[in-house]
Structure formats: C-alpha cells, structure tokens
Enzyme design. Sequence first.
Site, PDB file in Angstrom:
ATOM      1  N   ASN A  46       0.879  -1.176   0.000  1.00 22.99           N
ATOM      2  CA  ASN A  46       0.000   0.000   0.000  1.00 22.99           C
ATOM      3  C   ASN A  46       0.912   1.220   0.000  1.00 22.99           C
ATOM      4  O   ASN A  46       1.479   1.585   1.026  1.00 22.99           O
ATOM      5  CB  ASN A  46      -0.888  -0.036   1.257  1.00 22.99           C
ATOM      6  CG  ASN A  46      -1.863   1.128   1.305  1.00 22.99           C
ATOM      7  OD1 ASN A  46      -1.820   2.031   0.472  1.00 22.99           O
ATOM      8  ND2 ASN A  46      -2.730   1.117   2.295  1.00 22.99           N
ATOM      9  N   ARG A  54      -2.511  -2.102  -3.422  1.00 24.93           N
ATOM     10  CA  ARG A  54      -3.743  -1.356  -3.168  1.00 24.93           C
ATOM     11  C   ARG A  54      -3.687  -0.099  -4.030  1.00 24.93           C
ATOM     12  O   ARG A  54      -2.771   0.712  -3.912  1.00 24.93           O
ATOM     13  CB  ARG A  54      -3.832  -0.958  -1.702  1.00 24.93           C
ATOM     14  CG  ARG A  54      -5.081  -0.174  -1.449  1.00 24.93           C
ATOM     15  CD  ARG A  54      -5.091   0.465  -0.105  1.00 24.93           C
ATOM     16  NE  ARG A  54      -6.357   1.156   0.063  1.00 24.93           N
ATOM     17  CZ  ARG A  54      -6.627   1.969   1.059  1.00 24.93           C
ATOM     18  NH1 ARG A  54      -5.724   2.203   1.962  1.00 24.93           N
ATOM     19  NH2 ARG A  54      -7.781   2.569   1.131  1.00 24.93           N
ATOM     20  N   HIS A 112     -12.807   2.939  -0.231  1.00 22.33           N
ATOM     21  CA  HIS A 112     -12.857   1.861   0.781  1.00 22.33           C
ATOM     22  C   HIS A 112     -13.561   0.622   0.210  1.00 22.33           C
ATOM     23  O   HIS A 112     -14.104  -0.199   0.959  1.00 22.33           O
ATOM     24  CB  HIS A 112     -13.654   2.268   2.041  1.00 22.33           C
ATOM     25  CG  HIS A 112     -13.054   3.373   2.852  1.00 22.33           C
ATOM     26  ND1 HIS A 112     -13.816   4.370   3.417  1.00 22.33           N
ATOM     27  CD2 HIS A 112     -11.782   3.625   3.216  1.00 22.33           C
ATOM     28  CE1 HIS A 112     -13.044   5.195   4.093  1.00 22.33           C
ATOM     29  NE2 HIS A 112     -11.799   4.770   3.986  1.00 22.33           N
ATOM     30  N   LEU A 145     -16.117   3.093   9.625  1.00 24.39           N
ATOM     31  CA  LEU A 145     -15.883   4.310  10.405  1.00 24.39           C
ATOM     32  C   LEU A 145     -14.448   4.304  10.938  1.00 24.39           C
ATOM     33  O   LEU A 145     -14.148   3.709  11.978  1.00 24.39           O
ATOM     34  CB  LEU A 145     -16.875   4.404  11.570  1.00 24.39           C
ATOM     35  CG  LEU A 145     -18.363   4.202  11.214  1.00 24.39           C
ATOM     36  CD1 LEU A 145     -19.222   4.328  12.473  1.00 24.39           C
ATOM     37  CD2 LEU A 145     -18.814   5.194  10.150  1.00 24.39           C
ATOM     38  N   GLY A 146     -13.562   4.940  10.195  1.00 23.02           N
ATOM     39  CA  GLY A 146     -12.181   5.070  10.635  1.00 23.02           C
ATOM     40  C   GLY A 146     -11.811   6.529  10.546  1.00 23.02           C
ATOM     41  O   GLY A 146     -12.679   7.407  10.583  1.00 23.02           O
ATOM     42  N   ASN A 147     -10.529   6.786  10.416  1.00 24.97           N
ATOM     43  CA  ASN A 147     -10.100   8.170  10.224  1.00 24.97           C
ATOM     44  C   ASN A 147     -10.731   8.728   8.947  1.00 24.97           C
ATOM     45  O   ASN A 147     -11.251   9.827   8.907  1.00 24.97           O
ATOM     46  CB  ASN A 147      -8.576   8.188  10.180  1.00 24.97           C
ATOM     47  CG  ASN A 147      -8.057   9.573  10.363  1.00 24.97           C
ATOM     48  OD1 ASN A 147      -8.688  10.391  11.031  1.00 24.97           O
ATOM     49  ND2 ASN A 147      -6.931   9.853   9.750  1.00 24.97           N
ATOM     50  N   ARG A 171     -11.622  15.423   7.624  1.00 25.97           N
ATOM     51  CA  ARG A 171     -12.384  15.829   6.427  1.00 25.97           C
ATOM     52  C   ARG A 171     -13.810  16.212   6.816  1.00 25.97           C
ATOM     53  O   ARG A 171     -14.428  15.554   7.646  1.00 25.97           O
ATOM     54  CB  ARG A 171     -12.432  14.682   5.415  1.00 25.97           C
ATOM     55  CG  ARG A 171     -11.136  14.496   4.672  1.00 25.97           C
ATOM     56  CD  ARG A 171     -11.184  13.275   3.787  1.00 25.97           C
ATOM     57  NE  ARG A 171     -10.093  12.381   4.105  1.00 25.97           N
ATOM     58  CZ  ARG A 171     -10.070  11.079   3.820  1.00 25.97           C
ATOM     59  NH1 ARG A 171     -11.069  10.517   3.178  1.00 25.97           N
ATOM     60  NH2 ARG A 171      -9.043  10.342   4.153  1.00 25.97           N
ATOM     61  N   ASN A 193     -14.250  -0.338  17.483  1.00 26.71           N
ATOM     62  CA  ASN A 193     -13.817  -0.129  18.872  1.00 26.71           C
ATOM     63  C   ASN A 193     -14.707   0.741  19.737  1.00 26.71           C
ATOM     64  O   ASN A 193     -14.624   0.660  20.957  1.00 26.71           O
ATOM     65  CB  ASN A 193     -12.409   0.489  18.877  1.00 26.71           C
ATOM     66  CG  ASN A 193     -11.371  -0.482  18.371  1.00 26.71           C
ATOM     67  OD1 ASN A 193     -11.189  -1.536  18.955  1.00 26.71           O
ATOM     68  ND2 ASN A 193     -10.729  -0.136  17.273  1.00 26.71           N
ATOM     69  N   GLU A 247      -8.432  -5.392   4.985  1.00 31.27           N
ATOM     70  CA  GLU A 247      -8.218  -5.037   3.581  1.00 31.27           C
ATOM     71  C   GLU A 247      -7.019  -5.777   2.994  1.00 31.27           C
ATOM     72  O   GLU A 247      -7.033  -6.161   1.828  1.00 31.27           O
ATOM     73  CB  GLU A 247      -8.043  -3.520   3.450  1.00 31.27           C
ATOM     74  CG  GLU A 247      -9.360  -2.784   3.640  1.00 31.27           C
ATOM     75  CD  GLU A 247      -9.193  -1.275   3.777  1.00 31.27           C
ATOM     76  OE1 GLU A 247      -8.843  -0.822   4.875  1.00 31.27           O
ATOM     77  OE2 GLU A 247      -9.413  -0.567   2.790  1.00 31.27           O
TER      78      GLU A 247
HETATM   79  P1  AMP Z   1      -8.662   3.628  11.073  1.00 32.04           P
HETATM   80  O1  AMP Z   1      -8.578   4.739  10.083  1.00 32.04           O
HETATM   81  O2  AMP Z   1      -9.577   2.520  10.674  1.00 32.04           O
HETATM   82  O3  AMP Z   1      -7.308   3.141  11.536  1.00 32.04           O
HETATM   83  O4  AMP Z   1      -9.353   4.257  12.395  1.00 32.04           O
HETATM   84  C1  AMP Z   1      -8.791   5.320  13.109  1.00 32.04           C
HETATM   85  C2  AMP Z   1      -9.813   5.836  14.100  1.00 32.04           C
HETATM   86  O5  AMP Z   1     -10.202   4.753  14.972  1.00 32.04           O
HETATM   87  C3  AMP Z   1      -9.294   6.955  15.011  1.00 32.04           C
HETATM   88  O6  AMP Z   1     -10.246   8.001  15.083  1.00 32.04           O
HETATM   89  C4  AMP Z   1      -9.176   6.285  16.349  1.00 32.04           C
HETATM   90  O7  AMP Z   1      -9.435   7.161  17.388  1.00 32.04           O
HETATM   91  C5  AMP Z   1     -10.253   5.220  16.289  1.00 32.04           C
HETATM   92  N1  AMP Z   1      -9.954   4.166  17.250  1.00 32.04           N
HETATM   93  C6  AMP Z   1      -8.936   3.296  17.235  1.00 32.04           C
HETATM   94  N2  AMP Z   1      -8.959   2.534  18.340  1.00 32.04           N
HETATM   95  C7  AMP Z   1     -10.009   2.950  19.091  1.00 32.04           C
HETATM   96  C8  AMP Z   1     -10.566   2.585  20.353  1.00 32.04           C
HETATM   97  N3  AMP Z   1     -10.017   1.601  21.070  1.00 32.04           N
HETATM   98  N4  AMP Z   1     -11.671   3.241  20.778  1.00 32.04           N
HETATM   99  C9  AMP Z   1     -12.229   4.218  20.060  1.00 32.04           C
HETATM  100  N5  AMP Z   1     -11.741   4.617  18.858  1.00 32.04           N
HETATM  101  C10 AMP Z   1     -10.659   3.997  18.385  1.00 32.04           C
END
Ligand code: AMP
Length: 398
Positions: A7, A91, A180, A209-211, A241, A335, A385
């Site tokens: 990646n 990727r 995604h 739901l990530g960054n 964003r 999480n 992924e």
């Molecule tokens: P990703 O882009 O999938 O790596 O997700 C990143 C996001 O996941 C960030 O906003 C982190 O704060 C959130 N995150 C990671 N671990 C946790 C956790 N244990 N509890 C709450 N949010 C989390």
Amino acid sequence: MKILVINCGSSSLKFQLIDSETEEVFAKGLCERIGMDGSQIVYTPAGGEKQTTVSPMPDHTEAVRLVLAALTDAKTGVIKDLSEIDAVGHRLVHGGEKFSASTLINDEVIAAITECNDLAPLHNPANLIGIAACQKLMPTTPQAGVFDTAFHQTMPEKAYLYGIPYEYYQKYKIRRYGFHGTSHSYVSKRCAAIAGKDIKDMKIIVCHLGNGASVSAVQGGKCVDTSMGLTPLEGLIMGTRSGDIDPAIIEFLAHKEGLSIDEIMTILNKKSGMLGLSTISSDSRDIEGASNEGKPEGKRTMEAFSYRVAKYIGAYAAAMNGVDAICFTAGIGENSATIRSMICNNYLGYLGVKLDEDANHKRGEEIAITTADSKTTVYVIPTNEELAIARETAALVK
Ligand code: AMP
C-alpha cells in the site's frame, strides 16, 4: 500462496506478506518518510519483535529494496528467497470507470491507471511508483492491482450522477466513485457468511468508520450507493475531512477570509471533521474522552458524527427499500461501543434495532450486537483489507 501486499503512499509504504489460503501473516511493516530526511523502516515478523531501522530512502525503489531485504534477512526474515513470493498485490486508490474489478498489471493497465491520475492526484501517482519499484526489483513476479473504487462500479446511474450539467460527466467523468471498496466488499461478504445467508438475498449497510469514513448500501452483493464521491471528501464527518457541506460555503469563506480555492480545500481535507468541529483532536478517543468529561466540544462532535452516520443509514435503507443487516467496521466502528450505541439507540428504533449492551462492549471479534428479537441485525465485523487484497491477487494469479 504467499502474497506481498503493498500500500504505497506519497511518502510511505505499508506492506504485509500473507498466506492467502491460511490467512497467516508472515511479516508486516511500514516505510516512512520516503524521499525525506529521517526515513525509517518498521518491520515485524510474526511472533517476533518489532524492529525500527533508520535508513536513507531517496525513493520508493529503495523502500521496496529494504522491504525485500528485511523479508529475506538471514536472522529475522520469514522467507529464504524472493522466489517464494508468488505475487504482489497493490492497493490502488482510483480506477475511474475503467476498472470494475481487480486486474493483473501490464503496460496497458498502467497506462489506464495513469489516465485516472487527475481523479486522485495525491494517491494514484504514488501507487504507480510502488508498482514500478516492484517491477524493477521482482521483474518475473506477477503483480496485481486492487482498486478502492472497483466494488462501487455497480452503482446505478441515478446514484452516481451529480445534479450538475451532464456535459461535465461527459467531458471529465465527474461522478460519484466511492472508496474503501475493498473493505465494503470484504465486510458485506463476511456479514452474509456469519448470517448464514446467500448474499444475493441480502440488503446490507456497511459503515466503515475510521479516520476516513464511508457508508455503503450493498444489495444482492452489489454496491448500489456509497457516501464518498468523486473524491474521499464527501459523506460522513471524518477525522479531518468535512464530509458533506453546502458547496456555497466555499465561495462564502473565500470572500470572508480572503482564501484561495487551494487553501479552502486544505481546510476541508485536513482541518475539518472531528478536528475542526472539536478544536481538540482528529482522534475519536480524544473526542470521546472529552465528551465523558462533559466538555461541550467533545459532546457536539460525537453527536454530529453519529447523527450523520444515522442519516446515511436511513438514506440507504430507503435506497434499498429495506435493510437486513447493518455492519460496523474500521477503527471507530470496531472499537467505540459509545458511537455504536449512540447510532443504534438514538436513531434506529424505526428499523426495529435492539442493541444487546453486553455484546456491544465485546471487542476484536466478528459479533452480532443486537438481541435475537431485533428486526434488523447489527454486526461488528473487523475489516481486513490486506487479506482481501491478498485473496484477490491469488485468484488472479491462479
Ligand atoms: P482507522 O482509520 O480505521 O485506523 O481508524 C482510526 C480511528 O479509529 C481513530 O479516530 C481512532 O481514534 C479510532 N480508534 C482506534 N482505536 C479505538 C478505540 N479503542 N476506541 C475508540 N476509537 C478507536
């Protein structure tokens, strides 16, 4: 098959060596600050210690060379010879309308990806550099490209067209593409497998739901709509964003603050979302912490974030005329029990969603978080992924 998953970003390169059948990860790591001072490779063999080595990486070819050297190192390597790597899976971010599936890479494919550079000027050129570096160092190893956009190519015209003059679609291919895709595809397939149903008979909403964050509607195994658009800026409120805004805000801000288009785009991409709204952090853990302490900046951000996700779930339930399953995935989705609870308990009662509070607090596993009598089942499904890319690559090479 042993598949090296790459990646490649503009100054970074993440990698994993994976057995596509057993799902075993032999080693993984990251090259950082490529082309800058202080570049380093972080390498972790399975069951071994994480090693960080500072080493000059003027370009991505050197980064790939260091990755291959680490994998074959006499002491900490996980393979004896590069010939053990059956294929490389890249990727790739934007395949435009040309790629609705993963593909083996050849000169024609490289030319077609290059044509999509305008659509993803930050990502596609970096992806292409990664391909060139691997081709140079492993000229006989097959390479495959797995596109973030490919899974969404099944969207109907009514979902991908914007309400702007049609000529801009014809001239420039301005439309919704979605991103995604590898994650949405993987999670929706896992959802059907866990539910014990044929995906062809299911209506699934996946909330990644990530960054970066996006929602997709998957009907009969095919994506019918998704929240990201021409670029990954549209849709949900993300780490930095903005997601959806009134486009007139751009002109308003330009006049009021004397900003250029480029400056405003930087604000919308890098200084907005959770970071901009909370003024404290782009990390949902910090936001949740602030909210737990009763700070209004934490509370308003949690509420705006979960409300936007719930609105998209409502929109996609309408788009599919129903929904059988809702899946949460990625950093926040996997999480944060609090965010899941805010979405399900505050907004999804009309879908008959009944959250199982105990299950909602479990972590790290594929699990239904609704009670047995919940009309719609909600799942947490960790995304993978890299494994999905390894499997796609292995299927192409076979
Ligand atoms: P990703 O882009 O999938 O790596 O997700 C990143 C996001 O996941 C960030 O906003 C982190 O704060 C959130 N995150 C990671 N671990 C946790 C956790 N244990 N509890 C709450 N949010 C989390």
